[in-house]
Write a protein that holds these residues in place. Structure first.
Motif, PDB file in Angstrom:
ATOM      1  N   GLY A  34       0.832  -1.198   0.000  1.00 43.27           N
ATOM      2  CA  GLY A  34       0.000   0.000   0.000  1.00 43.27           C
ATOM      3  C   GLY A  34       0.864   1.243   0.000  1.00 43.27           C
ATOM      4  O   GLY A  34       2.071   1.172   0.259  1.00 43.27           O
ATOM      5  N   ILE A 196       5.534  -3.612  -5.144  1.00 46.28           N
ATOM      6  CA  ILE A 196       4.465  -4.577  -5.395  1.00 46.28           C
ATOM      7  C   ILE A 196       4.936  -5.726  -6.273  1.00 46.28           C
ATOM      8  O   ILE A 196       4.372  -6.830  -6.203  1.00 46.28           O
ATOM      9  CB  ILE A 196       3.218  -3.899  -6.002  1.00 46.28           C
ATOM     10  N   ALA A 208      -3.624  -5.751   0.512  1.00 44.11           N
ATOM     11  CA  ALA A 208      -3.468  -4.401  -0.019  1.00 44.11           C
ATOM     12  C   ALA A 208      -4.269  -3.424   0.832  1.00 44.11           C
ATOM     13  O   ALA A 208      -5.473  -3.613   1.046  1.00 44.11           O
ATOM     14  CB  ALA A 208      -3.935  -4.338  -1.477  1.00 44.11           C
ATOM     15  N   THR A 223      -4.949 -10.306  -6.398  1.00 47.87           N
ATOM     16  CA  THR A 223      -4.693  -8.927  -5.972  1.00 47.87           C
ATOM     17  C   THR A 223      -3.901  -8.113  -6.992  1.00 47.87           C
ATOM     18  O   THR A 223      -4.016  -6.893  -7.017  1.00 47.87           O
ATOM     19  CB  THR A 223      -3.928  -8.908  -4.640  1.00 47.87           C
ATOM     20  N   ILE A 229      -4.706  -2.279  -8.259  1.00 50.74           N
ATOM     21  CA  ILE A 229      -3.584  -1.346  -8.132  1.00 50.74           C
ATOM     22  C   ILE A 229      -4.072   0.093  -8.267  1.00 50.74           C
ATOM     23  O   ILE A 229      -3.615   0.989  -7.554  1.00 50.74           O
ATOM     24  CB  ILE A 229      -2.496  -1.650  -9.175  1.00 50.74           C
ATOM     25  N   VAL A 232      -5.725   1.061  -5.002  1.00 54.13           N
ATOM     26  CA  VAL A 232      -4.801   1.196  -3.882  1.00 54.13           C
ATOM     27  C   VAL A 232      -3.881   2.393  -4.048  1.00 54.13           C
ATOM     28  O   VAL A 232      -3.674   3.172  -3.105  1.00 54.13           O
ATOM     29  CB  VAL A 232      -3.967  -0.101  -3.713  1.00 54.13           C
TER      30      VAL A 232
END
Length: 252
Positions: A34, A196, A208, A223, A229, A232
């Motif tokens: 994150g 990531i 996340a 994820t 993405i 996040v």
């Protein structure tokens, strides 16, 4: 397993972890990802009992961390923080042997020394065992701290941003070591990461977070998607499959 139930952390009116409920799988590598300020390190510190929770509970194999005596919890759970500097002039072996304190209380037995030798060997630190920490490179010193927490011989090991200040080569080496600890030693590794792609390549499970809450958790396939993405990190990426792992390509 680690079970987190309605965990929150607030400083005054500022909530940094918001009502998190989550079960982390036993064994393997779980990465918490994150942006800055997402609450990743705060959540990890609450699980490791370094920070008190404002609300909620955390149990490890059924043990409530707030009620379990420290010496019992220290045989089940270990944690490596970001700020892991020690001012005393210690050798690598001295540092690693600190990991046996929950068992030895400072009086090392032959078994404690054997465990330290195993941890030093696992991290490939034998040539450096009698060197002082301030004589080592950043990557070597970080491996020594990892050896210390592995020497504690707990089922669960938490790492808060262990790749900080490591170049690409040493970061890859560190992730391979954590992967080996999970696979060869049967550890449950929980690690806070900023990268990531490292999380995708080396993890079995990814959590996340954003703004103190969980956005998505699951396998890398679940994820590591463009939509997750974006949710996040608030940025667009293209996800490609590279040898069975999802890799994010950034646009700047």
């Amino acid at each position: 397993m680690i079970e987190i139930s309605h965990a929150s952390k607030a400083y005054g009116d500022t909530i940094v972890v918001r009502d998190v409920s989550l079960t982390l799988p036993r064994r393997g590598v779980t990465s918490i990802i994150g942006p800055n300020g997402a609450g990743k390190s705060t959540l990890l510190s609450m699980v490791g009992r370094l920070l008190p929770m404002s609300a909620g509970t955390v149990t490890i194999d059924g043990l409530d961390i707030t009620r379990t005596p420290s010496d019992i919890l220290a045989r089940r759970l270990s944690i490596l923080r970001q700020d892991n500097r020690i001012n005393a002039r210690l050798t690598v072996r001295d540092l690693v042997e600190f990991g046996r304190y929950p068992y030895s209380k400072g009086r090392l037995t032959p078994d404690d020394r054997s465990q330290a030798d195993k941890a030093i060997g696992f991290l490939g630190l034998e040539p450096l065992a009698e060197r002082f920490l301030d004589e080592l490179s950043g990557g070597q010193r970080q491996r020594a701290y990892v050896a210390m927490v592995l020497c504690q011989d707990t089922d669960y090991v938490l790492f808060d941003e262990p790749l900080n200040n490591l170049d690409m080569k040493h970061a890859v080496g560190m992730m391979k070591l954590l992967r080996r600890a999970a696979d060869d030693l049967g550890k449950t590794i929980v690690v806070v990461l900023h990268d990531i792609n490292f999380a995708s390549c080396y993890s079995d499970y990814i959590v996340a977070m954003r703004d103190g809450a969980i956005v998505r958790h699951g396998t890398p396939d679940e994820t590591m998607t463009a939509s997750v993405i974006r949710d996040v990190y608030d940025m667009d990426v293209t996800i490609q499959d590279m040898e069975g792992r999802k890799i994010a390509l950034y646009y700047v």
